[in-house]
Design a protein around this motif. Structure first.
Motif, PDB file in Angstrom:
ATOM      1  N   MET A  27      21.134  20.509  68.666  1.00 25.88           N
ATOM      2  CA  MET A  27      20.842  20.344  66.927  1.00 25.88           C
ATOM      3  C   MET A  27      22.892  20.425  66.755  1.00 25.88           C
ATOM      4  SD  MET A  27      19.191  19.200  65.139  1.00 25.88           S
ATOM      5  CE  MET A  27      19.636  19.803  63.646  1.00 25.88           C
ATOM      6  N   ASN A  28      23.062  21.533  67.078  1.00 29.47           N
ATOM      7  CA  ASN A  28      24.676  21.816  67.818  1.00 29.47           C
ATOM      8  C   ASN A  28      25.273  20.534  67.957  1.00 29.47           C
ATOM      9  OD1 ASN A  28      24.868  24.499  66.789  1.00 29.47           O
ATOM     10  ND2 ASN A  28      24.682  25.310  68.708  1.00 29.47           N
ATOM     11  N   TYR A  51      20.442  11.166  60.560  1.00 32.96           N
ATOM     12  CA  TYR A  51      21.055  12.586  61.850  1.00 32.96           C
ATOM     13  C   TYR A  51      19.565  12.830  60.835  1.00 32.96           C
ATOM     14  CZ  TYR A  51      22.100  17.343  61.020  1.00 32.96           C
ATOM     15  OH  TYR A  51      22.685  19.269  60.851  1.00 32.96           O
ATOM     16  N   GLY A  59      29.821  14.637  62.742  1.00 35.77           N
ATOM     17  CA  GLY A  59      30.877  15.446  62.312  1.00 35.77           C
ATOM     18  C   GLY A  59      30.352  16.554  61.282  1.00 35.77           C
ATOM     19  N   VAL A  60      29.538  17.375  61.370  1.00 39.63           N
ATOM     20  CA  VAL A  60      28.590  17.122  60.242  1.00 39.63           C
ATOM     21  C   VAL A  60      28.703  18.757  60.225  1.00 39.63           C
ATOM     22  CG1 VAL A  60      27.706  16.025  58.855  1.00 39.63           C
ATOM     23  CG2 VAL A  60      26.120  17.229  60.804  1.00 39.63           C
ATOM     24  N   GLU A  61      29.034  19.236  61.830  1.00 37.50           N
ATOM     25  CA  GLU A  61      28.714  20.618  61.967  1.00 37.50           C
ATOM     26  C   GLU A  61      29.985  21.523  60.941  1.00 37.50           C
ATOM     27  OE1 GLU A  61      31.201  19.305  63.635  1.00 37.50           O
ATOM     28  OE2 GLU A  61      33.205  19.891  64.276  1.00 37.50           O
ATOM     29  N   GLU A  62      29.510  23.247  60.917  1.00 36.17           N
ATOM     30  CA  GLU A  62      30.728  23.842  59.975  1.00 36.17           C
ATOM     31  C   GLU A  62      31.416  24.191  60.520  1.00 36.17           C
ATOM     32  OE1 GLU A  62      26.616  25.838  57.905  1.00 36.17           O
ATOM     33  OE2 GLU A  62      26.364  25.171  59.922  1.00 36.17           O
ATOM     34  N   ASP A  76      24.622  17.949  65.777  1.00 36.53           N
ATOM     35  CA  ASP A  76      25.346  17.974  64.130  1.00 36.53           C
ATOM     36  C   ASP A  76      27.528  18.026  64.770  1.00 36.53           C
ATOM     37  OD1 ASP A  76      23.887  19.632  63.195  1.00 36.53           O
ATOM     38  OD2 ASP A  76      24.672  21.692  63.288  1.00 36.53           O
TER      39      ASP A  76
END
Lengths: 592, 104
Positions: B92-93, B27, B100-103, B96
């Motif tokens: 970047m969205n 990433y 699987g690291v989107e907030e 993410d």
């Protein structure tokens, strides 16, 4: 009537502050971290666009021509650095202030204190400039004494910043952005319509104007007229060496990304991805003004040339025509805006050769000076302060007086919004970093908030005092603020994120080297602490290191910071494991 | 929303992550690559096209009535900066989500 327009905007700002008053430190410092990214972008734009952007920039561009692009590219390019290299990670770190990040990341109170000192130096410097902006807008346009304008400005900032904190400031700044952008674009649209018939200034600047029955591009018309009176052509890189334009652009970019009052705005959005997007929105809102400014500058210049020279097209390729008796404006036909501004001392006209006409030309151009001497001119008779271009623009273009009041309200909004952002950065550095962080770690949240409010009140009084009694060096010190931001905070923040192995010794060495090299370079030419008599070398190109202007040195300071930090960190022990883990964590949105 | 067990995105310190070290490095590498490319454009347009080659571009031609170099220095660079930031945010969205690291 002018005053009532400004009074209305003041009432609006205070109303918003009452609605958004705060209770907790999280609300006070970072507006509870719940600000919508588009709203934050708008607030950031107002926070960032100061009196310098609103009042001075178009004037700078008008007189610099092509080279004025250094300010446009430098002050916008910094947002790319901020969006890609700082904002998302600092948001993920999730604390309140910039020195707090530096202190935690470099596990060192010393680093934190150095960051506070750098922050205070640049923010206080910058506030002085804003207070001057309020003073100028008030006393010249609204025709009230300087102190009345300054004190009412201070009172308004006091109410919404001290009670509202970041939350109050954020929503006030949104209102201020709207006032500011409206005040900037409305006159620009009308001037573009008058000169070119095109309502969009950005397109208007590229289109044609009717000059003596001929249809010519404005930029070309400016080029040809300016050349005839001894100045460099508008569209050519001149008035600044290529090296200085390059380094100035770079320094302003890095400096912009390193200014703490702008960085903390990205702590107020909910998530990392909002920080990235919000930087884009900030630049979008800034770009509306920054892409209009070149048109405002160029068209104001064209208007001014048309005022002083009876028929600019007559003199093209025919300098001799300037010697005709009626070639220049007659003194007794002076437009009222000239009379008004001559009264303020920001515009100086003097019939040096007493021929009843005003000659405006470049005295420093040898050929022109010779030509002038042959025709009995005794020097250029118009001296115009660059700062009046935007404020006088609606008067020059004969717009309705209400537009004049609107522009004053815009200038005041630009100055107040930036001043409030700076005051918050100053007070949070004092209460959160110095008191809570280093010297009195045991104070309660309530006491910390009280300390924040007291330090903000003191800072406002101090800024107001300096606004009334400005140190002579205010203009020079703004350049210093950018140099300091570029050379001290930006490289350290960036290394803190991108180099997991960067340790505290490296960060401290880097900040000190960047800070002191930049200070030293400026002091050598400007005098130590700006006392001119202590300057070691004359501030002239022949004496500058590689011909580098003091305002362009920030980028060099930043490079020295990087080098010093890298070398020192290689010679000392790497940072503890948990710090390296912290760096890993701020790089990924959800990883915790 | 998915996984993570209600971790507070405002907290940077402590705890474990659903991401393997290898994934995390991948990433970050992808992030660095896109930053590198965008920063290249960021430096090239204003500094090279807007300043170093500005006078040459002015001679080459004009766009919308602006001499080309002058246009880059006073309008074009700003539009490019805007495009760079919004592209990065979009890219970047997407990254993410892929990792699987989107907030939440």
């Amino acid at each position: 009537m002018n005053l009532s327009v400004v009074g209305l905007t003041f009432a609006l700002y205070i109303g918003i502050a009452i609605w958004a008053r705060t209770g907790s430190t999280a609300e006070f410092y970072v507006a509870g971290k719940g600000v919508n990214p588009v709203a934050n972008g708008m607030a950031t734009a107002a926070d960032w666009m100061s009196a310098a952007s609103f009042i001075s920039m178009a004037g700078l561009i008008a007189f610099l021509g092509y080279s004025g692009g250094a300010y446009l590219m430098g002050w916008t390019g910094g947002y790319v650095l901020m969006a890609l290299l700082l904002a998302p990670y600092l948001r993920k770190f999730g604390k309140f202030t910039v020195p707090e990040f530096i202190g935690d990341r470099f596990y060192s109170n010393a680093a934190r204190v150095i960051a506070v000192i750098a922050l205070l130096a640049m923010s206080i410097t910058y506030v002085i400039g804003q207070m001057r902006g309020v003073g100028i807008a008030f006393s010249n346009i609204l025709e009230v004494p300087l102190w009345i304008g300054l004190v009412s400005g201070m009172a308004v900032v006091f109410i919404y910043a001290v009670f509202g904190g970041m939350k109050g400031i954020t929503y006030t700044q949104i209102a201020q952005y709207v006032v500011m952008i409206f005040a900037y674009t409305v006159p620009a649209v009308f001037i573009s319509l008058t000169i070119t018939g095109v309502p969009i200034p950005q397109i208007g600047l590229g289109s044609t104007t009717e000059a003596a029955g001929e249809s010519v591009h404005i930029i070309q018309a400016l080029d040809r007229t300016l050349v005839e009176i001894g100045f460099a052509p508008y569209s050519e890189l001149a008035n600044m060496s290529m090296l200085n334009m390059f380094m100035l652009t770079l320094s302003l970019m890095i400096g912009t990304a390193g200014l703490p009052h702008v960085i903390i705005r990205f702590f107020t959005v909910p998530r990392m991805r909002d920080a990235r997007r919000s930087a884009g929105w900030a630049l979008f809102f800034i770009a509306i003004l920054y892409t209009t400014a070149p048109a405002v500058g160029a068209m104001a210049m064209w208007n001014m040339l048309n005022t002083t020279i009876e028929d600019p097209t007559e003199v093209w390729d025919n300098r001799e025509a300037l010697a005709e008796p009626g070639a220049w404006m007659a003194y007794d036909e002076q437009p009222s805006w000239m009379e008004h501004w001559a009264g303020t001392g920001l515009l100086d006209i003097e019939d040096k050769n007493e021929d009843g006409h005003l000659q405006y030309y470049n005295e420093d151009d040898e050929e022109m000076a010779k030509f002038a001497e042959e025709h009995g001119w005794e020097g250029s008779e118009l001296d115009i302060d660059r700062d009046i271009i935007v404020l006088a623009n609606p008067q020059i273009a004969n717009l309705n007086p209400i537009v004049v009041a609107l522009v004053a309200a815009g200038g005041i909004a630009a100055a107040l919004s930036t001043a409030a952002g700076l005051l918050l950065a100053i007070s949070s550095a004092v209460s959160h970093d110095l008191l809570k962080g280093v010297f009195m770690p045991r104070i309660t949240e309530k006491q910390e908030m009280l300390a924040a409010r007291i330090s903000m009140a003191v800072a406002i009084l101090f800024a107001g005092y300096l606004g009334l009694n400005p140190p002579g060096f205010a203009a020079e010190v703004v350049a210093l603020a950018f140099g300091l931001a570029a050379a001290s905070l930006f490289p350290t923040l960036m290394m803190g994120i991108f180099m997991a192995k960067m340790n505290k010794q490296g960060a401290i060495a880097g900040m000190l080297v960047g800070l002191f090299s930049t200070l030293l370079y400026i002091f050598i030419y400007k005098g130590f602490f700006f006392f001119p008599e202590t300057a070691l070398l004359p501030d002239e190109e022949a004496y500058w290191l590689f011909g580098l202007n003091t305002t362009s040195f920030g980028a060099v300071g930043a490079v020295l910071n990087f080098i010093a930090a890298y070398v020192v960190s290689k010679l000392t022990a790497p940072p503890p494991k948990e710090i390296q883990q912290l760096v890993e964590n701020i790089r990924v949105p959800k990883a915790d | 929303m998915s996984g993570g067990g209600g971790s507070n995105p405002q907290d940077a310190g402590g705890g474990s992550t659903g991401l393997t070290d290898e994934k995390r490095r991948e990433y970050w590498k992808k992030n660095l690559t896109v930053i590198g490319i965008l920063m290249g454009i960021w430096a090239f347009v204003p500094l090279v096209l807007g300043i170093l080659l500005g006078p040459t571009l002015n001679e080459i031609g004009s766009i919308g009535g602006y001499p080309l170099g002058f246009f880059v220095a006073q309008q074009g660079s700003i539009y490019v900066f805007l495009a760079l930031i919004f592209f990065y945010a979009w890219y970047m969205n997407r990254l993410d989500r892929q990792f699987g690291v989107e907030e939440d």
